[in-house]
Design a protein around this motif. Sequence first.
Motif, PDB file in Angstrom:
ATOM      1  N   THR A 143      29.109  28.178  32.016  1.00 36.23           N
ATOM      2  CA  THR A 143      29.543  28.867  33.074  1.00 36.23           C
ATOM      3  C   THR A 143      31.004  29.164  33.214  1.00 36.23           C
ATOM      4  N   LEU A 144      31.675  28.025  32.948  1.00 37.47           N
ATOM      5  CA  LEU A 144      33.001  28.046  32.957  1.00 37.47           C
ATOM      6  C   LEU A 144      33.649  28.858  32.265  1.00 37.47           C
ATOM      7  N   PHE A 145      33.262  29.550  31.118  1.00 30.85           N
ATOM      8  CA  PHE A 145      33.789  30.460  30.292  1.00 30.85           C
ATOM      9  C   PHE A 145      33.507  31.833  30.615  1.00 30.85           C
ATOM     10  N   VAL A 146      32.425  32.169  31.163  1.00 36.03           N
ATOM     11  CA  VAL A 146      31.836  33.653  31.322  1.00 36.03           C
ATOM     12  C   VAL A 146      31.817  33.869  32.762  1.00 36.03           C
ATOM     13  N   ARG A 147      32.120  33.242  33.825  1.00 30.70           N
ATOM     14  CA  ARG A 147      32.194  33.398  35.129  1.00 30.70           C
ATOM     15  C   ARG A 147      33.416  34.658  35.624  1.00 30.70           C
ATOM     16  N   GLY A 148      34.369  34.842  34.826  1.00 32.99           N
ATOM     17  CA  GLY A 148      35.355  35.801  35.415  1.00 32.99           C
ATOM     18  C   GLY A 148      35.795  35.132  36.778  1.00 32.99           C
ATOM     19  N   LEU A 149      35.895  35.820  37.597  1.00 32.55           N
ATOM     20  CA  LEU A 149      36.641  35.736  38.829  1.00 32.55           C
ATOM     21  C   LEU A 149      35.598  34.990  39.909  1.00 32.55           C
ATOM     22  N   ASP A 150      34.171  34.976  39.631  1.00 32.89           N
ATOM     23  CA  ASP A 150      33.313  34.530  40.340  1.00 32.89           C
ATOM     24  C   ASP A 150      33.163  32.990  40.396  1.00 32.89           C
ATOM     25  N   THR A 151      32.884  32.319  41.225  1.00 37.23           N
ATOM     26  CA  THR A 151      33.062  30.899  41.169  1.00 37.23           C
ATOM     27  C   THR A 151      31.542  30.462  41.678  1.00 37.23           C
ATOM     28  N   THR A 152      30.874  29.755  40.631  1.00 39.32           N
ATOM     29  CA  THR A 152      29.649  28.804  41.155  1.00 39.32           C
ATOM     30  C   THR A 152      29.955  27.688  41.888  1.00 39.32           C
ATOM     31  N   LEU A 153      28.917  26.932  42.176  1.00 46.00           N
ATOM     32  CA  LEU A 153      29.117  25.870  43.075  1.00 46.00           C
ATOM     33  C   LEU A 153      29.709  24.657  42.266  1.00 46.00           C
TER      34      LEU A 153
END
Length: 275
Positions: free
Chosen positions: A215-225
């Motif tokens: 997730t860290l590399f593909v999340r863009g500007l979105d932040t997961t928990l």
Amino acid sequence: MILGQMSAATFRRWLTGAYLVVFFGYLFLPLGIMAAATFNTSRFPTVTPWMGFTLDWFSALWADQRMWQALGTSLLVAAGVIALAVPLGLAAALLLDRLHSRARTFLYAVMVSPLLTPGVIVGISTLVFWRQWFGVTGGLFLTIVAQSSFIAAYAMLLFLARLQRFDATLEEAALDLGATHGQVFRRITLPYLTPAILSAAFLAFLQSFENYNTTLFVRGLDTTLTVYIASKVRTGLTPAVNALSLILIALTILGAIVYEILRRREARRLRELAG
């Protein structure tokens, strides 16, 4: 000799008991410490030194809007992963189950290979591919696609295990009676796979919810928990995160209890029908 046998049996019993205590202590002691830190007035997530009992960290959790936004993002991504990974895993399992050529081993290795690939590689390769060919630089869509690329393999393995116990003559009998392939799938195959579908959906949700490396590399500007909590570790972690973890653990236990109750009711109903 009898005394020696009793001593040996007693020793094995004590050894087994000690092993179980150590095993479950290793599993649950960190969770207990984490839960206890939720009620410590210390601004750091720790139980030593104990500075007093408080419920303020639940209020702090409620006031942390960024954490709730990150939680909402994680839930949205997990829902998308379920919608994509479960059908992909089901299709792959049906293909492998009905394929009896030498290509089956090769296809199985290809479909399982994402599980053996580090999450960092999956994330970087997904980002490079979609940015190079489609101009997508990150976001929820790419996060769902990247996670589904390996979570679908978990779902496939669950479906394959279920299909190994499936009686294929049921489908053959239905086809002989005039049913179409679509009707056979809807009326026979799909109901049989329903428990595996539910299990695969639950597993996909958990795998997506806790994923960090990909997730860290593909999340863009979105932040997961998970990304948000990792950033809080660097900037200053508070027991509000412990409070959220305690709530999630309680919900998990409640879900397991409800599932077990429903399972026992269904088993009792089937016994009554059989009797």
